[in-house]
Design a protein around this motif. Structure first.
Motif, short mmCIF file in Angstrom:
data_model
loop_
_atom_site.label_atom_id
_atom_site.label_comp_id
_atom_site.label_asym_id
_atom_site.label_seq_id
_atom_site.Cartn_x
_atom_site.Cartn_y
_atom_site.Cartn_z
N ILE A 112 0.84 -1.20 0.00
CA ILE A 112 0.00 0.00 0.00
C ILE A 112 0.87 1.25 0.00
O ILE A 112 0.67 2.17 -0.80
CB ILE A 112 -0.94 0.00 1.23
CG1 ILE A 112 -2.01 -1.08 1.09
CG2 ILE A 112 -1.59 1.38 1.41
CD1 ILE A 112 -2.83 -1.32 2.34
N LYS A 113 1.84 1.28 0.89
CA LYS A 113 2.74 2.44 1.00
C LYS A 113 3.48 2.68 -0.32
O LYS A 113 3.59 3.82 -0.79
CB LYS A 113 3.74 2.21 2.13
CG LYS A 113 4.73 3.34 2.34
CD LYS A 113 5.69 3.00 3.46
CE LYS A 113 6.75 4.07 3.65
NZ LYS A 113 7.72 3.71 4.72
N ARG A 114 3.98 1.60 -0.92
CA ARG A 114 4.75 1.72 -2.16
C ARG A 114 3.88 2.28 -3.29
O ARG A 114 4.31 3.18 -4.03
CB ARG A 114 5.30 0.36 -2.57
CG ARG A 114 6.10 0.37 -3.86
CD ARG A 114 6.54 -1.01 -4.26
NE ARG A 114 5.41 -1.90 -4.51
CZ ARG A 114 4.73 -1.93 -5.67
NH1 ARG A 114 5.06 -1.12 -6.65
NH2 ARG A 114 3.72 -2.75 -5.81
N LEU A 115 2.67 1.76 -3.43
CA LEU A 115 1.82 2.21 -4.53
C LEU A 115 1.34 3.65 -4.34
O LEU A 115 1.30 4.43 -5.29
CB LEU A 115 0.61 1.29 -4.66
CG LEU A 115 0.79 0.06 -5.54
CD1 LEU A 115 -0.46 -0.79 -5.57
CD2 LEU A 115 1.18 0.46 -6.96
N ILE A 116 0.99 4.00 -3.11
CA ILE A 116 0.55 5.38 -2.86
C ILE A 116 1.69 6.35 -3.16
O ILE A 116 1.49 7.41 -3.76
CB ILE A 116 0.06 5.54 -1.41
CG1 ILE A 116 -1.31 4.84 -1.24
CG2 ILE A 116 -0.07 7.02 -1.04
CD1 ILE A 116 -1.88 4.91 0.16
N THR A 117 2.91 5.97 -2.77
CA THR A 117 4.07 6.83 -3.05
C THR A 117 4.31 6.94 -4.55
O THR A 117 4.58 8.02 -5.07
CB THR A 117 5.32 6.27 -2.36
OG1 THR A 117 5.11 6.24 -0.94
CG2 THR A 117 6.54 7.14 -2.65
N THR A 118 4.21 5.80 -5.24
CA THR A 118 4.44 5.78 -6.68
C THR A 118 3.45 6.67 -7.42
O THR A 118 3.81 7.36 -8.39
CB THR A 118 4.34 4.35 -7.22
OG1 THR A 118 5.33 3.53 -6.56
CG2 THR A 118 4.58 4.30 -8.72
N PHE A 119 2.20 6.67 -6.98
CA PHE A 119 1.15 7.42 -7.67
C PHE A 119 0.96 8.82 -7.11
O PHE A 119 0.09 9.56 -7.58
CB PHE A 119 -0.19 6.65 -7.59
CG PHE A 119 -0.30 5.53 -8.57
CD1 PHE A 119 -1.07 5.66 -9.72
CD2 PHE A 119 0.36 4.32 -8.34
CE1 PHE A 119 -1.18 4.62 -10.62
CE2 PHE A 119 0.25 3.28 -9.24
CZ PHE A 119 -0.51 3.42 -10.38
N ASP A 120 1.75 9.20 -6.11
CA ASP A 120 1.63 10.52 -5.50
C ASP A 120 2.05 11.60 -6.51
O ASP A 120 3.19 11.61 -6.96
CB ASP A 120 2.51 10.60 -4.25
CG ASP A 120 2.31 11.90 -3.47
OD1 ASP A 120 1.70 12.83 -4.03
OD2 ASP A 120 2.76 11.97 -2.33
N PRO A 121 1.13 12.51 -6.86
CA PRO A 121 1.47 13.54 -7.86
C PRO A 121 2.64 14.43 -7.47
O PRO A 121 3.26 15.05 -8.35
CB PRO A 121 0.17 14.37 -7.95
CG PRO A 121 -0.90 13.46 -7.49
CD PRO A 121 -0.26 12.60 -6.44
N THR A 122 2.96 14.51 -6.19
CA THR A 122 4.08 15.36 -5.77
C THR A 122 5.41 14.82 -6.30
O THR A 122 6.40 15.54 -6.30
CB THR A 122 4.14 15.48 -4.24
OG1 THR A 122 4.29 14.17 -3.67
CG2 THR A 122 2.88 16.12 -3.70
N HIS A 123 5.42 13.55 -6.75
CA HIS A 123 6.64 12.97 -7.31
C HIS A 123 6.68 13.11 -8.83
O HIS A 123 7.64 12.72 -9.46
CB HIS A 123 6.74 11.48 -6.94
CG HIS A 123 6.90 11.25 -5.47
ND1 HIS A 123 8.10 11.38 -4.82
CD2 HIS A 123 5.99 10.92 -4.53
CE1 HIS A 123 7.93 11.12 -3.53
NE2 HIS A 123 6.66 10.84 -3.33
N PHE A 124 5.62 13.69 -9.39
CA PHE A 124 5.55 13.82 -10.84
C PHE A 124 6.14 15.15 -11.30
O PHE A 124 6.23 16.11 -10.55
CB PHE A 124 4.09 13.76 -11.32
CG PHE A 124 3.39 12.48 -11.00
CD1 PHE A 124 4.07 11.36 -10.57
CD2 PHE A 124 2.01 12.41 -11.13
CE1 PHE A 124 3.40 10.18 -10.28
CE2 PHE A 124 1.33 11.23 -10.84
CZ PHE A 124 2.03 10.12 -10.42
N LYS A 125 6.51 15.20 -12.55
CA LYS A 125 6.93 16.46 -13.15
C LYS A 125 5.71 17.23 -13.64
O LYS A 125 5.71 18.46 -13.70
CB LYS A 125 7.87 16.20 -14.33
CG LYS A 125 8.37 17.48 -14.99
CD LYS A 125 9.32 17.21 -16.14
CE LYS A 125 9.76 18.51 -16.79
NZ LYS A 125 10.66 18.29 -17.94
#
Length: 220
Positions: A112-125
């Motif tokens: 759960i933690k990994r997927l939420i982090t992966t899809f977190d828009p704050t990590h996107f350009k």
């Protein structure tokens, strides 16, 4: 607080799962009407969905396909079905991960933690809604071959709206997000910013991208 939607027909199982998630500071939403799970998901707009395969009336694969037409929210299948075919179908229907019951709680929490982090828009350009792009690094709105630069407050407003697509955002909610104070900031300041944003959007042929919801606020 991250919000997780649980789609599970076993009441004991979903209550235990909700308790586990809440103990790790997740907000939970339990779906009990599986035929409308996809529309509930759109309304709730969770950060992640936990989905069983064997459900009353409609199976998890069908629900996943319906949700995928509306949202890109990460979906983990949590199921007692453990064949290669089941795991393959979970991928084909749009699932992002798969875990078999009885599951290890720590492994589920880590997934759960990994997927939420992966899809977190704050990590996107950038964040994209249909053909409209919000560039997070350059504070630009891009549409087709056009772009326009946003001021600091204009960018914050658009960022918040992009994080909550298809959701009605009240003026109070926006004011509190922007200035951490919904009581002492003049609403006119928000209105002025929204007017400027709309003019900038119109300059790149984006008309009615931000909709005003009468007596509620705004939505994109």
């Amino acid at each position: 607080m991250k919000r997780i939607m649980i789609i599970e027909d076993d009441k004991l199982m979903r209550d235990e799962l909700a308790k586990l998630l809440q103990s790790h500071e997740y907000e939970t939403y339990i779906c009990e009407d599986f035929d409308t799970a996809h529309t509930q998901a759109k309304e709730v707009n969770p950060h992640l969905i936990l989905l069983d395969i064997n459900l009353i009336g409609v199976n998890g694969f069908t629900i996943c396909k319906r949700i995928r037409r509306l949202l890109k929210t990460p979906i983990i299948f949590v199921t007692s079905r453990n064949t290669d075919e089941d795991e393959l179908n979970s991928i084909i229907s749009g699932g992002d991960d798969f875990i078999v019951k009885p599951y290890n709680k720590l492994i589920l929490l880590e997934k759960i933690k990994r997927l939420i982090t992966t899809f977190d828009p704050t990590h996107f350009k950038e964040i994209k809604i249909d053909e409209v792009i919000l560039d997070l690094h350059l504070s630009l709105i891009k549409y087709q071959d056009q772009e326009v630069e946003l001021s600091r407050n204009e960018f914050k407003i658009m960022y918040y709206l992009f994080l909550n697509p298809h959701k009605d955002i009240s003026k109070d909610e926006l004011i509190e997000y922007l200035w951490n104070d919904k009581f002492y900031v003049d609403e006119n300041i928000l209105n002025v910013n929204m007017t400027r944003i709309r003019k900038k959007l119109e300059s790149i042929s984006l008309f009615d991208f931000i909709k005003t919801i009468h007596k509620k606020g705004y939505r994109i």
